[in-house]
Write an enzyme that holds these catalytic residues in place. Structure first.
Site, mmCIF file in Angstrom:
data_model
loop_
_atom_site.group_PDB
_atom_site.id
_atom_site.type_symbol
_atom_site.label_atom_id
_atom_site.label_comp_id
_atom_site.label_asym_id
_atom_site.label_seq_id
_atom_site.Cartn_x
_atom_site.Cartn_y
_atom_site.Cartn_z
ATOM 1 N N GLU A 239 0.813 -1.210 -0.062
ATOM 2 C CA GLU A 239 -0.002 -0.198 -0.069
ATOM 3 C C GLU A 239 1.077 1.239 0.100
ATOM 4 O OE1 GLU A 239 -2.308 -0.536 3.416
ATOM 5 O OE2 GLU A 239 -1.031 0.793 4.673
ATOM 6 N N CYS B 23 3.572 8.464 0.756
ATOM 7 C CA CYS B 23 3.895 7.393 1.889
ATOM 8 C C CYS B 23 4.178 5.795 1.432
ATOM 9 C CB CYS B 23 2.966 7.177 2.981
ATOM 10 S SG CYS B 23 3.561 6.143 4.327
ATOM 11 N N CYS C 130 5.823 -7.232 7.982
ATOM 12 C CA CYS C 130 6.809 -6.858 8.968
ATOM 13 C C CYS C 130 7.070 -7.656 9.929
ATOM 14 C CB CYS C 130 6.355 -5.566 9.444
ATOM 15 S SG CYS C 130 7.804 -4.624 10.377
ATOM 16 N N CYS D 35 5.731 -5.133 16.347
ATOM 17 C CA CYS D 35 5.283 -4.052 17.319
ATOM 18 C C CYS D 35 3.833 -4.335 17.720
ATOM 19 C CB CYS D 35 5.457 -2.889 16.927
ATOM 20 S SG CYS D 35 7.111 -2.471 16.379
ATOM 21 N N CYS E 226 0.778 -2.501 16.200
ATOM 22 C CA CYS E 226 0.724 -2.326 14.675
ATOM 23 C C CYS E 226 0.126 -3.180 13.844
ATOM 24 C CB CYS E 226 2.118 -2.153 14.182
ATOM 25 S SG CYS E 226 2.416 -1.783 12.427
ATOM 26 N N CYS F 213 -5.131 2.172 6.975
ATOM 27 C CA CYS F 213 -4.094 3.010 6.781
ATOM 28 C C CYS F 213 -3.909 4.214 7.312
ATOM 29 C CB CYS F 213 -4.280 3.272 5.184
ATOM 30 S SG CYS F 213 -5.610 4.405 5.017
HETATM 31 N N1 SAH Z 1 8.788 0.134 10.361
HETATM 32 C C1 SAH Z 1 8.945 1.502 10.338
HETATM 33 C C2 SAH Z 1 7.978 2.398 9.448
HETATM 34 C C3 SAH Z 1 6.552 1.990 9.117
HETATM 35 S S1 SAH Z 1 5.355 2.081 10.832
HETATM 36 C C4 SAH Z 1 8.555 2.149 11.756
HETATM 37 O O1 SAH Z 1 8.105 1.293 12.779
HETATM 38 O O2 SAH Z 1 8.848 3.187 12.041
HETATM 39 C C5 SAH Z 1 5.174 3.936 10.411
HETATM 40 C C6 SAH Z 1 4.786 4.466 11.765
HETATM 41 O O3 SAH Z 1 3.448 4.191 11.993
HETATM 42 C C7 SAH Z 1 5.610 4.088 12.973
HETATM 43 O O4 SAH Z 1 6.131 5.218 13.934
HETATM 44 C C8 SAH Z 1 4.613 3.220 13.834
HETATM 45 O O5 SAH Z 1 5.034 3.135 14.942
HETATM 46 C C9 SAH Z 1 3.367 3.919 13.266
HETATM 47 N N2 SAH Z 1 2.356 3.003 13.742
HETATM 48 C C10 SAH Z 1 2.121 1.689 13.603
HETATM 49 N N3 SAH Z 1 0.793 1.405 13.888
HETATM 50 C C11 SAH Z 1 0.141 2.484 14.421
HETATM 51 C C12 SAH Z 1 -1.257 2.871 14.867
HETATM 52 N N4 SAH Z 1 -2.243 1.842 14.923
HETATM 53 N N5 SAH Z 1 -1.702 4.272 15.066
HETATM 54 C C13 SAH Z 1 -0.802 4.837 14.976
HETATM 55 N N6 SAH Z 1 0.618 4.861 14.531
HETATM 56 C C14 SAH Z 1 0.939 3.562 14.059
HETATM 57 FE FE1 SF4 Z 2 7.130 -3.081 11.687
HETATM 58 FE FE2 SF4 Z 2 4.867 -1.741 12.398
HETATM 59 FE FE3 SF4 Z 2 6.909 -2.165 14.120
HETATM 60 FE FE4 SF4 Z 2 7.320 -0.432 12.060
HETATM 61 S S1 SF4 Z 2 5.651 -0.278 13.678
HETATM 62 S S2 SF4 Z 2 8.579 -2.033 12.666
HETATM 63 S S3 SF4 Z 2 5.800 -1.506 10.334
HETATM 64 S S4 SF4 Z 2 5.676 -3.856 13.376
#
Ligand code: SAH
Ligand code: SF4
Length: 384
Positions: free
Chosen positions: A91, A112, A119, A123, A126, A370
């Protein structure tokens, strides 16, 4: 596996053209067709001799991505789902700098971009990590997200420009950019904040960004490119030694190991002191180019005792802090704190003299999955 033409640099092509006894300027002509005129097929490259086009066709692939889905919101933020050759989906989110409200045109966009399918970093909050890791994106798939989205934008602008005049006349969206000719760009800013951990796909990412940044490529300024990482300390140091002024966004989300360990497994490998030491190094090499991302999650990382340690890190790195209200993900038990609590957290940081922005979801009609991308992207855009 056949190389894709979008994974090739000017030097690589010149070398190949040299072996084929073709003049060096042909490589520049070819790249011009791809990155400036944005054609999608060899046959459109009319100033290249036919036999050279045939050779290129035999030697390289020139794959495009299929648009599986596009979701648009009224403020013109759009989410694209692209289908890759192995049917994986990635995406992208496209955000206009100035939403194209009635009577305005939007001629600047941030895209973006994703770097992996899934991934591996898991986390806890996420959506991208939920299904685990599938594979790294190849160079041409990262570059292709930008090119294919630009092609889509150009087509939309053309359609808009061809519409019969209505009363009152609507300004043709982005038509100025399209007719702006070779030098104009439809996408001016990139945020590498889509699916995946960019620094875990380091080599492909760097080569893709080299192509997207180059004067012979997509010409997007390095300072207009923000890479977001969950905190891969060794790769942050490596990136600091590269000859590019990319901006770095660090997904901190907790200022102490006790909390960060619970929500980001990567912290057990690179704990806060190691991460901040790597950021120090990046900051020293590149100047003030770090942003700390901090999602506020109710009852997890939103207690006031996080403010002082967070402020200490921000001061040390001369970094600003982006606070983002957590965007709930279906199937996960996490929530955002109340607006009152979000405001209190932000003003707590301000009292500590930290530059801070707080962003809440605006709503809109792109689905929640998204939402995270959109929020982050809008912030990166605002922080420029
Ligand atoms: N893996 C990288 C980039 C992709 S995630 C990273 O973790 O930085 C992009 C951003 O979206 C990161 O800061 C992540 O912590 C945040 N993110 C993930 N899930 C989210 C959610 N449910 N609400 C808000 N931000 C979120
Ligand atoms: Fe991966 Fe989501 Fe953690 Fe970024 S925030 S490193 S995309 S699991």
């Amino acid at each position: 596996m056949t190389l894709d033409i979008k994974s090739q640099t000017l030097e690589e092509l010149q070398r190949q053209f040299g072996e084929w006894q073709q003049p060096g300027y042909r490589a520049a002509q070819l790249l011009d067709w791809i990155y400036t005129r944005r054609v999608g097929d060899w046959d459109e490259m009319t100033n290249l001799p036919k036999n050279l086009r045939e050779k290129l066709r035999a030697e390289y692939s020139f794959q495009s991505m299929d648009l599986a889905q596009v979701q648009g919101s009224r403020d013109s933020t759009r989410k694209f789902l692209w289908r890759l050759s192995d049917h994986s989906l990635v995406e992208c989110v496209l955000i206009p700098a100035n939403p194209a409200f009635y009577g305005e045109t939007s001629d600047r966009h941030t895209l973006c971009v994703s770097t992996q399918v899934g991934c591996a970093y898991g986390c806890k909050f996420c959506a991208s990590g939920l299904d685990g890791f599938k594979r790294n994106l190849r160079v041409e798939e990262i570059v292709g997200q930008v090119l294919t989205t630009e092609r889509w934008l150009a087509q939309e602008a053309k359609k808009e420009a061809e519409k019969p005049a209505t009363e009152p006349p609507e300004p043709p969206q982005e038509a100025a950019v399209v007719s702006g000719g070779a030098e104009s760009r439809l996408i001016n800013n990139l945020v590498i904040m889509g699916m995946g951990e960019p620094l875990a796909n380091y080599e492909n990412l760097l080569k893709a960004l080299k192509i997207l940044n180059a004067p012979w490529g997509a010409k997007i300024g390095a300072r207009k490119i923000t890479i977001s990482t969950s905190g891969l300390a060794p790769q942050i140091r490596k990136l600091a030694d590269e000859p590019y002024q990319f901006r770095l966004a660090v997904s901190l989300h907790a200022a102490t190991n006790a909390i960060r360990d619970k929500i980001m497994p990567v912290n057990r490998k690179y704990p806060v002191h190691e991460l901040t030491a790597a950021c120090d190094y990046y900051q020293e090499r590149k100047g003030r180019m770090i942003t700390l991302e901090y999602i506020l999650i109710a009852g997890i990382n939103d207690a006031m005792d996080q403010i002082k340690p967070l402020a200490r890190i921000a001061h040390r790195l001369h970094a600003k802090v982006n606070l983002i209200a957590y965007n709930p993900v279906e199937g996960l038990p996490w929530n955002r704190p109340t607006d009152v609590l979000q405001d209190a957290f932000a003003s707590g940081l301000e009292k500590e003299q930290v530059t801070v922005t707080l962003r809440r979801e605006k709503g809109g009609d792109i689905d929640a999955a998204c939402g995270q991308l959109r929020l982050k992207t809008e912030q990166a855009e605002k922080n420029r």
